[in-house]
Scaffold this active site. Sequence first.
Site, PDB file in Angstrom:
ATOM      1  N   HIS A  59     -20.811  12.852   1.642  1.00 37.82           N
ATOM      2  CA  HIS A  59     -19.988  13.134   0.463  1.00 37.82           C
ATOM      3  C   HIS A  59     -20.509  12.293  -0.694  1.00 37.82           C
ATOM      4  O   HIS A  59     -21.530  11.599  -0.559  1.00 37.82           O
ATOM      5  CB  HIS A  59     -18.509  12.897   0.745  1.00 37.82           C
ATOM      6  CG  HIS A  59     -18.111  11.489   1.066  1.00 37.82           C
ATOM      7  ND1 HIS A  59     -18.621  10.787   2.131  1.00 37.82           N
ATOM      8  CD2 HIS A  59     -17.239  10.641   0.457  1.00 37.82           C
ATOM      9  CE1 HIS A  59     -18.073   9.582   2.175  1.00 37.82           C
ATOM     10  NE2 HIS A  59     -17.238   9.469   1.165  1.00 37.82           N
ATOM     11  N   HIS A  61     -18.940   9.879  -2.760  1.00 36.75           N
ATOM     12  CA  HIS A  61     -18.378   8.603  -3.182  1.00 36.75           C
ATOM     13  C   HIS A  61     -19.490   7.576  -3.371  1.00 36.75           C
ATOM     14  O   HIS A  61     -20.523   7.616  -2.680  1.00 36.75           O
ATOM     15  CB  HIS A  61     -17.363   8.100  -2.158  1.00 36.75           C
ATOM     16  CG  HIS A  61     -16.007   8.722  -2.305  1.00 36.75           C
ATOM     17  ND1 HIS A  61     -15.053   8.689  -1.320  1.00 36.75           N
ATOM     18  CD2 HIS A  61     -15.437   9.403  -3.354  1.00 36.75           C
ATOM     19  CE1 HIS A  61     -13.959   9.307  -1.732  1.00 36.75           C
ATOM     20  NE2 HIS A  61     -14.177   9.749  -2.965  1.00 36.75           N
ATOM     21  N   ASP A  63     -20.035   4.522  -2.553  1.00 36.20           N
ATOM     22  CA  ASP A  63     -20.532   3.708  -1.446  1.00 36.20           C
ATOM     23  C   ASP A  63     -21.365   4.510  -0.451  1.00 36.20           C
ATOM     24  O   ASP A  63     -21.836   3.964   0.549  1.00 36.20           O
ATOM     25  CB  ASP A  63     -19.385   2.979  -0.733  1.00 36.20           C
ATOM     26  CG  ASP A  63     -18.266   3.894  -0.274  1.00 36.20           C
ATOM     27  OD1 ASP A  63     -17.933   4.841  -0.998  1.00 36.20           O
ATOM     28  OD2 ASP A  63     -17.704   3.651   0.822  1.00 36.20           O
ATOM     29  N   HIS A  64     -21.596   5.780  -0.767  1.00 34.79           N
ATOM     30  CA  HIS A  64     -22.461   6.627   0.060  1.00 34.79           C
ATOM     31  C   HIS A  64     -23.667   7.177  -0.712  1.00 34.79           C
ATOM     32  O   HIS A  64     -24.562   7.744  -0.098  1.00 34.79           O
ATOM     33  CB  HIS A  64     -21.661   7.789   0.651  1.00 34.79           C
ATOM     34  CG  HIS A  64     -20.602   7.348   1.606  1.00 34.79           C
ATOM     35  ND1 HIS A  64     -20.710   7.479   2.977  1.00 34.79           N
ATOM     36  CD2 HIS A  64     -19.406   6.740   1.394  1.00 34.79           C
ATOM     37  CE1 HIS A  64     -19.628   6.971   3.559  1.00 34.79           C
ATOM     38  NE2 HIS A  64     -18.825   6.523   2.611  1.00 34.79           N
ATOM     39  N   HIS A 136     -10.583  13.733   3.909  1.00 33.53           N
ATOM     40  CA  HIS A 136     -10.894  12.570   3.085  1.00 33.53           C
ATOM     41  C   HIS A 136     -10.460  12.878   1.655  1.00 33.53           C
ATOM     42  O   HIS A 136     -10.069  14.004   1.344  1.00 33.53           O
ATOM     43  CB  HIS A 136     -12.392  12.258   3.175  1.00 33.53           C
ATOM     44  CG  HIS A 136     -12.775  10.922   2.638  1.00 33.53           C
ATOM     45  ND1 HIS A 136     -12.108   9.764   2.986  1.00 33.53           N
ATOM     46  CD2 HIS A 136     -13.742  10.544   1.765  1.00 33.53           C
ATOM     47  CE1 HIS A 136     -12.662   8.744   2.360  1.00 33.53           C
ATOM     48  NE2 HIS A 136     -13.654   9.191   1.616  1.00 33.53           N
TER      49      HIS A 136
END
Length: 253
Positions: A59, A61, A63-64, A136
Amino acid sequence: MQITFLGTGSAMPTGQRVQTGLLVEGDRPLLVDCGSGVLHALARTGVGYEGIDSVLLTHHHLDHVSDLLPLLKARWLAGETGLTVTGPPGTHDLVDGLLGVHEYMRGTVELDVREIEPGGSTQLAGLSVLSHETTHSAQCLAYRFTDSNGTSFVFSGDSEARADLCALADGAAALAHDCSFPDDVDVSNHPTPTSLGRALAAADPDVGRVYLTHLYPHTEGRHEEMLDALTTQYNGDVRFARDGQTVDLSGSP
């Protein structure tokens, strides 16, 4: 198949774990997610950023994905010429938006951007990849990877605990699953040990081992307590993943 946990942390740094990233090595290496710190962790492996020509996102976000453009630039400076980026719907817009902020990066490396729908399948880096939508705060996909020898590995991405997601790991050598917080944290969009244990028990997948990842600072010093809570619900081999850990799944079911 071999997996390396490049980053097992979350959006809140601990100093011990970087953000989410996995190196999956079948016929060729595949980078799954690319959070902050993952590029440095990748550089410490034998593959390095020069050896990664395919990235798969769960995904979008931060932090990814926050090391995605730094990876692109590093490959350009190293003389590499291409990169394939695959992810859920909106991945084209994500990459285009990043390049819109950093226009000088356009055209430096030949980009092949692809999107995969929930329940869809594709071939990446010599692996068969099956996607499964999670629960999520942003659209997120879990993935089941199968190599040419039939060995499978499942990564949950970010998700609340769900039996159907745990069932995706039936017959897999390993499952890496989000377990962001201990039970006493009131949280949505991520599982706690008890909720994950219940989902695993309900699905009862035939899986070699479960690795817990995407760990917030709230979990530090509480791993034994969390494992006790999870294994009270689910009788399986469950361990906490750590940054830099490599697991060889060859010969596993």
